[in-house]
Design an enzyme around this catalytic site. Structure first.
Site, PDB file in Angstrom:
ATOM      1  N   ARG A  35      -1.865  -6.275  -8.268  1.00  0.00           N
ATOM      2  CA  ARG A  35      -0.801  -7.177  -7.838  1.00  0.00           C
ATOM      3  C   ARG A  35      -0.730  -8.220  -9.061  1.00  0.00           C
ATOM      4  NH1 ARG A  35      -2.912  -8.408  -2.170  1.00  0.00           N
ATOM      5  NH2 ARG A  35      -4.807  -8.282  -3.372  1.00  0.00           N
ATOM      6  N   LYS A  93     -17.750  -6.233   8.376  1.00  0.00           N
ATOM      7  CA  LYS A  93     -16.441  -7.244   8.647  1.00  0.00           C
ATOM      8  C   LYS A  93     -16.043  -7.001  10.181  1.00  0.00           C
ATOM      9  CE  LYS A  93     -14.059  -7.484   4.202  1.00  0.00           C
ATOM     10  NZ  LYS A  93     -12.713  -7.023   3.656  1.00  0.00           N
ATOM     11  N   HIS A 106       0.875  -1.095  -0.046  1.00  0.00           N
ATOM     12  CA  HIS A 106      -0.036   0.053  -0.171  1.00  0.00           C
ATOM     13  C   HIS A 106       0.952   1.163   0.118  1.00  0.00           C
ATOM     14  CE1 HIS A 106      -3.101  -2.729   2.355  1.00  0.00           C
ATOM     15  NE2 HIS A 106      -3.756  -2.386   1.205  1.00  0.00           N
ATOM     16  N   SER A 125      -2.787  -7.844   3.279  1.00  0.00           N
ATOM     17  CA  SER A 125      -3.023  -7.540   4.529  1.00  0.00           C
ATOM     18  C   SER A 125      -3.519  -8.982   4.878  1.00  0.00           C
ATOM     19  CB  SER A 125      -4.212  -6.647   4.792  1.00  0.00           C
ATOM     20  OG  SER A 125      -3.890  -5.411   4.161  1.00  0.00           O
TER      21      SER A 125
HETATM   22  O1  PNS Z   1      -8.733  -3.034   0.712  1.00  0.00           O
HETATM   23  P1  PNS Z   1      -9.891  -3.412  -0.017  1.00  0.00           P
HETATM   24  O2  PNS Z   1     -10.650  -4.405   1.048  1.00  0.00           O
HETATM   25  O3  PNS Z   1      -9.574  -4.449  -1.253  1.00  0.00           O
HETATM   26  O4  PNS Z   1     -10.799  -1.952  -0.615  1.00  0.00           O
HETATM   27  C1  PNS Z   1     -12.140  -2.349  -1.355  1.00  0.00           C
HETATM   28  C2  PNS Z   1     -12.799  -1.193  -1.391  1.00  0.00           C
HETATM   29  C3  PNS Z   1     -12.790  -0.529  -0.156  1.00  0.00           C
HETATM   30  C4  PNS Z   1     -12.070  -0.094  -2.499  1.00  0.00           C
HETATM   31  C5  PNS Z   1     -14.124  -1.363  -1.842  1.00  0.00           C
HETATM   32  O5  PNS Z   1     -14.739  -2.523  -1.049  1.00  0.00           O
HETATM   33  C6  PNS Z   1     -15.274  -0.456  -1.628  1.00  0.00           C
HETATM   34  O6  PNS Z   1     -15.132   0.604  -2.482  1.00  0.00           O
HETATM   35  N1  PNS Z   1     -16.277  -0.519  -0.803  1.00  0.00           N
HETATM   36  C7  PNS Z   1     -17.163   0.717  -0.668  1.00  0.00           C
HETATM   37  C8  PNS Z   1     -18.601   0.178  -0.921  1.00  0.00           C
HETATM   38  C9  PNS Z   1     -18.654   0.400  -2.547  1.00  0.00           C
HETATM   39  O7  PNS Z   1     -18.717   1.462  -3.030  1.00  0.00           O
HETATM   40  N2  PNS Z   1     -19.050  -0.900  -3.162  1.00  0.00           N
HETATM   41  C10 PNS Z   1     -19.263  -0.669  -4.566  1.00  0.00           C
HETATM   42  C11 PNS Z   1     -17.967  -0.726  -5.432  1.00  0.00           C
HETATM   43  S1  PNS Z   1     -18.574  -1.836  -6.990  1.00  0.00           S
END
Ligand code: PNS
Length: 162
Positions: A90, A41, A17, A129
């Site tokens: 990645r 979560k 990150h 993570s």
């Molecule tokens: O670090 P992560 O868990 O891979 O991040 C995922 C994240 C936070 C980018 C994604 O889950 C997100 O944007 N969540 C917010 C809810 C949302 O907008 N969902 C629709 C996206 S299609």
């Protein structure tokens, strides 16, 4: 001013990150790191803890700000008047999920929100993570994965004192 949001769970933040953060901060005038407050979560670190950790880990990068958000990313970005999302890629396994999210965010925002992908530096391509939490829970060595102060905080969470 060109700004962008780098959203994620960051539970915990890894060198992968931080690599993306440095590279994105060099391109944008301001980079907002946004920690998702995901009520579905149970995280290792609370949102407040993750925000503080990220602030500490990025304190030498002046154009980085750390916030948290809940709900849809598109709503948060539009409220902030930000039109670019930064995400790291990645490997090909990330691609399908990231493509779906990027396309959905473009659709929901009626073309107002684009996603820029940074390919992760090769030395961090294996890092996640989830892996860091798993290794640390068994007392394994995570020194190559996260900054020293984060390493200590993670072991503390698992009640491991090194
Ligand atoms: O670090 P992560 O868990 O891979 O991040 C995922 C994240 C936070 C980018 C994604 O889950 C997100 O944007 N969540 C917010 C809810 C949302 O907008 N969902 C629709 C996206 S299609």
């Amino acid at each position: 001013m060109k700004n962008a949001i780098y959203p994620g769970s960051f539970d915990p933040v890894t060198y992968g990150h931080l690599d993306i953060i440095r590279r994105a901060a060099a391109i944008f005038d301001e980079l907002i790191i946004s920690v998702l407050n995901n009520v579905r979560k149970t995280p290792l670190f609370s949102v407040e803890e993750r925000v503080r950790i990220l602030e500490n880990a990025t304190k030498d990068i002046p154009n980085v700000r750390v916030e948290s958000f809940s709900g849809l990313l598109v709503d948060y970005a539009m409220r902030r008047d930000v039109h670019v999302i930064v995400r790291g890629l990645r490997a090909i396994t990330d691609f399908e999920y990231e493509l779906q999210n990027a396309q959905t965010n473009r659709l929901l925002s009626k073309g107002e929100l684009d996603t820029m992908f940074f390919t992760t530096s090769l030395e961090y391509a294996y890092l996640s993570s989830t892996t860091v939490r798993e290794i640390a829970s068994f007392g394994g060595d995570i020194s190559g994965c996260v900054p020293d102060f984060v390493e200590e905080l993670i072991y503390n969470k698992f009640g491991i004192h090194k």
